[in-house]
Scaffold this active site. Structure first.
Site, PDB file in Angstrom:
ATOM      1  N   LYS A  41      51.388  43.225  29.769  1.00  0.00           N
ATOM      2  CA  LYS A  41      50.599  43.436  28.537  1.00  0.00           C
ATOM      3  C   LYS A  41      49.894  44.790  28.556  1.00  0.00           C
ATOM      4  O   LYS A  41      49.987  45.572  27.602  1.00  0.00           O
ATOM      5  CB  LYS A  41      49.531  42.348  28.365  1.00  0.00           C
ATOM      6  CG  LYS A  41      50.042  40.961  28.175  1.00  0.00           C
ATOM      7  CD  LYS A  41      48.913  39.984  27.935  1.00  0.00           C
ATOM      8  CE  LYS A  41      47.905  39.918  29.052  1.00  0.00           C
ATOM      9  NZ  LYS A  41      48.465  39.517  30.349  1.00  0.00           N
ATOM     10  N   GLU A  72      38.819  43.223  32.257  1.00  0.00           N
ATOM     11  CA  GLU A  72      40.036  43.517  33.015  1.00  0.00           C
ATOM     12  C   GLU A  72      39.684  44.273  34.294  1.00  0.00           C
ATOM     13  O   GLU A  72      38.533  44.590  34.546  1.00  0.00           O
ATOM     14  CB  GLU A  72      41.024  44.305  32.152  1.00  0.00           C
ATOM     15  CG  GLU A  72      41.717  43.444  31.095  1.00  0.00           C
ATOM     16  CD  GLU A  72      42.543  42.310  31.686  1.00  0.00           C
ATOM     17  OE1 GLU A  72      43.449  42.572  32.494  1.00  0.00           O
ATOM     18  OE2 GLU A  72      42.265  41.140  31.360  1.00  0.00           O
ATOM     19  N   ARG A  73      40.682  44.603  35.091  1.00  0.00           N
ATOM     20  CA  ARG A  73      40.461  45.205  36.406  1.00  0.00           C
ATOM     21  C   ARG A  73      39.987  46.654  36.285  1.00  0.00           C
ATOM     22  O   ARG A  73      40.483  47.398  35.446  1.00  0.00           O
ATOM     23  CB  ARG A  73      41.752  45.155  37.225  1.00  0.00           C
ATOM     24  CG  ARG A  73      42.274  43.746  37.436  1.00  0.00           C
ATOM     25  CD  ARG A  73      43.734  43.759  37.870  1.00  0.00           C
ATOM     26  NE  ARG A  73      44.303  42.417  37.859  1.00  0.00           N
ATOM     27  CZ  ARG A  73      44.821  41.829  36.782  1.00  0.00           C
ATOM     28  NH1 ARG A  73      44.825  42.468  35.627  1.00  0.00           N
ATOM     29  NH2 ARG A  73      45.320  40.614  36.856  1.00  0.00           N
TER      30      ARG A  73
END
Length: 416
Positions: A153, A181-182
């Site tokens: 994604k 997110e990371r």
């Protein structure tokens, strides 16, 4: 003036005098430590309110006095944010010093009147064959990229961002909102934008996976406020969000700490209004357009998850990424049959485009029904027409793969 009743993780309950109730979303500070902040979230009883912490809760304790600042949290907006990376409090992360705060905007805007909303019929080309043919994205529309963990994604969203920013010239800017997110992905995106020379056209706001649910929840609203400011300044905006599911998840974590009775799938009963509060503001008006492209995590690859379905209701185009396609080694791992778009209409795309997409989908659907026969008895048992259709479907699937510019360093193959 109010008094803290209880502190439960990121949730603080505050009791006010009967005539001194604060407004919802107002920022409160400790009387003794003005740097310790919280935000009024919702009522918890008569003149009592649940607040979400905006700073470390170590200095908060029962009986501590709090002061209502009378305003909601504001984020820096405008041209000063272009080329900068910051959090929802306006603190920069790029080592270039503080961002100019001469123009600020509240995280909580008002949705446009329906009469002011403008919908363009122009298709925005992404440079991704499978997206542009089967799930075209409208300029000023909303597109979602659905998939479980590890199916591509973020890299697809980053590639589309790379392609569009490099092709769109003139009065177009981008806002990238990283929600839950990371940190690694944020660094990679920042380096990629810097290397390709388009960083000065992008404003980045991050609330990474390791942040509190409060920060993750508010970061999405901060990104929307930044996009609204550019639109109202008559600039077309490309709004990228990775990952909008984490916004719903952060809201769920906060709701659990407030002992809210859960609704469907265990989500908060306010899920629908929270998702709507973002999407109803990401609209185009007579000033300029906002085109929204969002990555949406699908928990356990279950597309029927309540949060995923709630987000889906607001989108014009949906691109579904499949783990089966990913395991076959086809990138991008788009499930063509599960994806779709309201823009795939002869009134918007050309008649030739519409007929081509429809015929290709028909071939792919027929090939899917022949897969089981081939698995059992082999291709030789198919009729000539079926064998031709089966081979053509394979060619379509292979043709819809492509090399990404943003992955060239990893794959060793130049982007196309």
């Amino acid at each position: 003036m109010g008094v803290i009743k209880s502190v439960n993780g990121h949730i603080v309950e505050v009791q006010f005098a009967q005539d001194g109730n604060p407004d919802i979303n107002n920022v409160l500070t400790l009387k003794d430590s003005p740097n310790v902040m919280m935000q009024v979230y919702k009522s918890s009883g008569s003149s009592a309110f649940y607040c979400i912490t905006l700073s470390n809760s170590e200095k908060m304790y029962r009986g501590a006095e709090v002061v209502d600042t009378g305003s909601s949290l504001k984020v820096p907006v405008g041209d000063a944010t272009l080329g900068r990376i910051m959090d929802v409090f306006g603190r920069t992360m790029d080592g270039k010093g503080d961002v100019d705060r001469s123009i600020e905007r509240s995280l909580y805007g008002t949705p446009q009147k329906l009469s002011d909303v403008v919908l363009d019929q122009k298709v925005l080309e992404t440079g991704i064959k499978a997206v542009d043919l089967f799930s075209p994205i409208l300029k000023g529309g909303k597109a979602g990229f659905f998939g479980g963990s590890g199916v591509g994604k973020t890299i697809l969203l980053t590639e589309i961002m790379h392609n569009i920013i490099n092709s769109e010239v003139g009065n177009t800017v981008s806002v990238f909102t990283g929600v839950g997110e990371r940190s690694r992905e944020g660094h990679e995106l920042y380096d990629e934008l810097k290397k390709s020379g388009v960083l000065d056209k992008v404003a980045l706001i991050y609330g990474a996976m390791g942040e509190s649910p409060t920060v993750r929840f508010l970061t999405a609203l901060g990104g929307v406020a930044m996009a609204e400011q550019f639109r109202d300044a008559k600039k077309d905006v490309l709004f990228f969000a990775d990952n909008i599911f984490r916004f719903a998840q952060a809201g769920n974590e906060l709701a659990m700490l407030m002992d809210t009775i859960p609704s469907e799938d265990g989500y908060q009963p306010t899920l629908v209004s929270e998702i709507a509060s973002i999407h109803e503001r990401l609209v185009s008006n007579n000033n300029a357009s906002i085109t929204s492209l969002e990555a949406i995590y699908v928990p356990a690859d279950d597309i029927l998850d309540q949060a995923v379905q709630t987000i889906l209701d607001h989108l014009d185009s949906n691109v579904v990424l499949s783990r089966d396609v990913y395991m076959e080694g086809r990138m991008p791992s788009i499930d063509i049959m599960a994806s779709g778009s309201l823009a795939l209409s002869p009134d918007i795309v050309s008649t030739k485009h519409y007929a081509c997409a429809l015929y290709a989908q028909t071939l792919l659907k027929k090939a899917a029904s022949l897969d089981r026969i081939v698995a059992l008895v082999g291709e030789a048992e198919l009729s000539e027409d079926d064998r031709t259709a089966y081979h053509r479907a394979k060619k379509i699937k292979n043709y819809m793969t492509q090399n990404f510019f943003v992955a060239a360093n990893q794959t060793g193959r130049p982007g196309s």
